[in-house]
Design a protein around this motif. Structure first.
Motif, PDB file in Angstrom:
ATOM      1  N   SER A  52       0.808  -1.216   0.000  1.00  0.00           N
ATOM      2  CA  SER A  52       0.000   0.000   0.000  1.00  0.00           C
ATOM      3  C   SER A  52       0.847   1.275   0.000  1.00  0.00           C
ATOM      4  N   ASP A 267      -4.874   3.723   8.757  1.00  0.00           N
ATOM      5  CA  ASP A 267      -5.150   4.529   7.562  1.00  0.00           C
ATOM      6  C   ASP A 267      -4.424   3.992   6.333  1.00  0.00           C
ATOM      7  N   PRO A 271      -8.877  -0.712   1.970  1.00  0.00           N
ATOM      8  CA  PRO A 271     -10.196  -1.206   2.392  1.00  0.00           C
ATOM      9  C   PRO A 271     -10.388  -2.713   2.182  1.00  0.00           C
ATOM     10  N   GLN A 272      -9.834  -3.255   1.104  1.00  0.00           N
ATOM     11  CA  GLN A 272     -10.051  -4.678   0.828  1.00  0.00           C
ATOM     12  C   GLN A 272      -9.368  -5.589   1.835  1.00  0.00           C
ATOM     13  N   ALA A 274      -9.083  -4.584   5.181  1.00  0.00           N
ATOM     14  CA  ALA A 274      -9.538  -4.159   6.509  1.00  0.00           C
ATOM     15  C   ALA A 274     -10.667  -5.070   6.969  1.00  0.00           C
ATOM     16  N   ASP A 277     -13.394  -2.141  11.584  1.00  0.00           N
ATOM     17  CA  ASP A 277     -13.371  -0.693  11.403  1.00  0.00           C
ATOM     18  C   ASP A 277     -12.146  -0.128  12.094  1.00  0.00           C
ATOM     19  N   LYS A 278     -11.838   1.129  11.823  1.00  0.00           N
ATOM     20  CA  LYS A 278     -10.560   1.675  12.268  1.00  0.00           C
ATOM     21  C   LYS A 278     -10.428   1.757  13.779  1.00  0.00           C
TER      22      LYS A 278
END
Length: 339
Positions: A52, A267, A271-272, A274, A277-278
């Motif tokens: 990433s 951060d 998304p794929q 995760a 949730d954060k």
């Protein structure tokens, strides 16, 4: 003046040619890489971050990532030729060596497993110790995975055999959460963030935790590296510059993780990948961050611990004479700092 200008141009041209040749000599032999990932739990964060944040690209690599439901399936992809490298359990290098397959780990991602083994809500009142697991259904990412091996070792501590329980593959993310909450399994071997999600909701009650070195040593008897990056000995020998580029990118990712805040890491996860949730991610990361390697190195005593754990329930490993020094290679991460 004309001669000076000509000599200058020749010098510049020679320098440019030398630079181009040097670049070609250091470029990866195989820039397109297929990586098979055993999962995207926290022990595998380094490869996710290397992708990433562009560390693979910086090394001239185009890494295509395929996420599998467990380490056994990722290993199958490697042996079947559909993957070049694997982000999976170091223990696979030992089990494959016993079978005559030469697999070598060249980057350590996690110096401890980050495992949490617990009882689900439906069976909480029935299971108080490892001995109570006889005849029960135990969830792992996939049969034959490192999660499964961890379960087998804990069973051996209670005098139980692998076939005294039913092993059910539930994946390592949403599938594991669903299996625990629905009562599909009586117990579950998992890692974060799944473990944190289930603990916080009251759906998992730990019998053993291996989220830091101290807990791991108490449970498994020593240092136990979990996630690594490995490939076949043949692929490494054929593509040393490619392997070096991968190792350099991975070490860069591990160093960035070591100094980043949990929120910054959350951060940076696409998304794929995760599976929480954060807010949950940050809490879960705080629970197990000590397991993540900061330099990619394999500790000298760690392979012996892994072999001892495997030998406790696998007669083939116990009987085999495996040269553990052939199952890992620290030279690439050692050179990463010099590039």
């Amino acid at each position: 003046m004309g001669r000076i200008a000509l000599l200058t141009c020749l010098a510049i041209g020679t320098a440019a040619t030398s630079a181009t040749e040097a670049s070609a000599q250091s470029a990866p032999e195989q820039p397109k890489i297929h990586l098979a990932a055993a999962g995207v739990g926290f022990p595998y964060l380094p490869f996710v971050i290397a992708s990433s944040r562009g560390y693979f690209r910086q090394q001239g690599l185009d890494v295509e990532i395929g996420v599998y439901s467990g380490g056994a399936k990722a290993l199958q992809a490697l042996l079947g030729g559909s993957a070049d490298i694997v982000a999976g359990a170091y223990s696979n290098t030992i089990t494959m060596a016993v079978n005559g397959q030469k697999i070598v780990s060249f980057v350590t991602q996690a110096v401890c497993p980050g495992f949490v083994f617990g009882v689900t809500r439906a069976s909480h009142d029935k299971i108080k110790s490892y001995a109570d697991l006889k005849g029960k259904r135990i969830g792992v990412s996939s049969p034959g995975s490192s999660f499964h091996m961890g379960v087998n070792y804990l069973l051996s501590r209670a005098g139980l055999k692998p076939d005294d329980v039913s092993i059910i593959g539930v994946g390592s993310s949403s599938g594991a959460i669903a299996a625990a909450r629905s009562g599909q399994v009586d117990a579950l071997m998992t890692n974060d963030p799944v473990a944190t999600v289930l603990q916080d909701s009251g759906d998992l009650f730990p019998l053993a935790m291996m989220r830091n070195v101290k807990e791991t040593q108490a449970t498994l008897g020593g240092n136990y590296p979990e996630a690594s990056i490995y490939a076949t000995e043949k692929f490494i020998a054929k593509n040393p510059r490619t392997i070096q580029a991968i190792a350099t990118a991975m070490v860069a990712a591990e160093k960035w993780i070591a100094q980043a805040t949990p929120q910054q890491i959350a951060d940076a996860v696409p998304p794929q990948y995760a599976i929480a949730d954060k807010a949950v991610f940050v809490k879960a990361y705080s629970n197990m961050h000590q397991c993540l390697s900061q330099d990619g190195l394999m500790a000298q005593d760690a392979p012996k611990t892994v072999r001892s754990v495997l030998a406790a329930f696998d007669p083939a490993v116990a009987a085999a004479n495996v040269d553990l020094t052939t199952t890992y290679d620290n030279s690439y991460v050692l050179r990463a700092d010099k590039r």
